[in-house]
Design a protein around this motif. Structure first.
Motif: not given
Ligand code: PGA
Length: 239
Positions: A9-14
């Protein structure tokens, strides 16, 4: 790699992703018995959990939260104690029906492990265990060398685990801890292994694609049908 789920998952939405998955589980099973870790990896998830629950109208009020591991030798209430950290970051925020921890203050460590196991058994066992991935492949305090049948027990901490404890504000760090054993982790219906940041990419690759070995305790999870690995893109295992 075996047939387990791998979410990258992209870090910003993890953190929102993992918090959302926890809300899904609590919505489906309000009396969920979930074992949760401390460490830095899950903290952003815990910060988002109360808001994620409220947004979906889901309560943790019938759930049981179980502590994954605990340091030995720190006084009750010490800010680096795992019960204190999980208490502040999750339990106080979501108010579960029960919080099962290790009673290392009133009991000898081995007796605290036995009492912990009895309490977990009394609530019907673990539905879900959430784990951080240690820099050395440990899960909970199951350090390298932990066999798949290792019980809940006292363990000597590896040097990298002791170093990490210094970061939590204990110097000199504890030499020993108590941990849910490998057998207890593997007995859960579902296991989520969390890993974030570039510093975890190497050990995550070894965990998923290296030999299954007690030398990397997290690799042993690959034999569990309910394993889900949830990484951010920085920790993505290399091909
Ligand atoms: P961390 O620790 O989340 O602080 O990286 C993981 C672990 O060592 O279990």
């Amino acid at each position: 790699m075996t047939g387990h789920g791998l979410d990258v998952v992209p870090a910003a939405g993890w953190a929102d992703h993992v918090a959302g998955l926890l809300v899904d589980r609590l919505a489906a099973r309000p009396d969920l018995v979930v074992c949760l870790p401390t460490g830095s990896t899950p903290l952003p998830v815990y910060e988002r959990l109360p808001g994620a629950l409220a947004a979906r109208g889901v309560s943790a009020g019938r759930a049981t939260i179980v502590l994954l591991d605990e340091f030995l030798g720190l006084p009750a209430g010490h800010r680096a104690r795992c019960d204190v950290v999980l208490g502040r970051s999750v339990v106080d925020r979501v108010q579960p029906a029960r919080f099962i921890a290790f009673d290392v203050d009133a009991l000898e460590p081995a007796a605290a492990c036995a009492a912990f196991e009895a309490e977990v058994a009394a609530v019907g066992g673990l539905d879900l265990v959430v784990l951080g991935l240690g820099r050395n492949g440990h899960i909970g305090m199951n350090e390298p060398g932990s066999a798949p049948d290792a019980p809940t027990r006292v363990i000597e901490l590896a040097p990298s685990t002791r170093e990490a404890a210094i970061g939590y504000g204990v110097d000199p760090p504890p030499t020993h801890g108590v941990t849910l054993g490998m057998a207890g982790i593997l007995a859960a219906s579902e296991i989520w292994l969390l890993a974030t940041g570039t510093a975890k990419a190497g050990i995550l690759t070894l965990t998923l694609d290296g030999p299954v070995s007690p030398n990397v305790p997290a690799s042993v999870l690959r034999g569990h049908p309910g394993l889900r690995v949830i990484a951010d893109d920085a920790a993505r295992p290399s091909a």
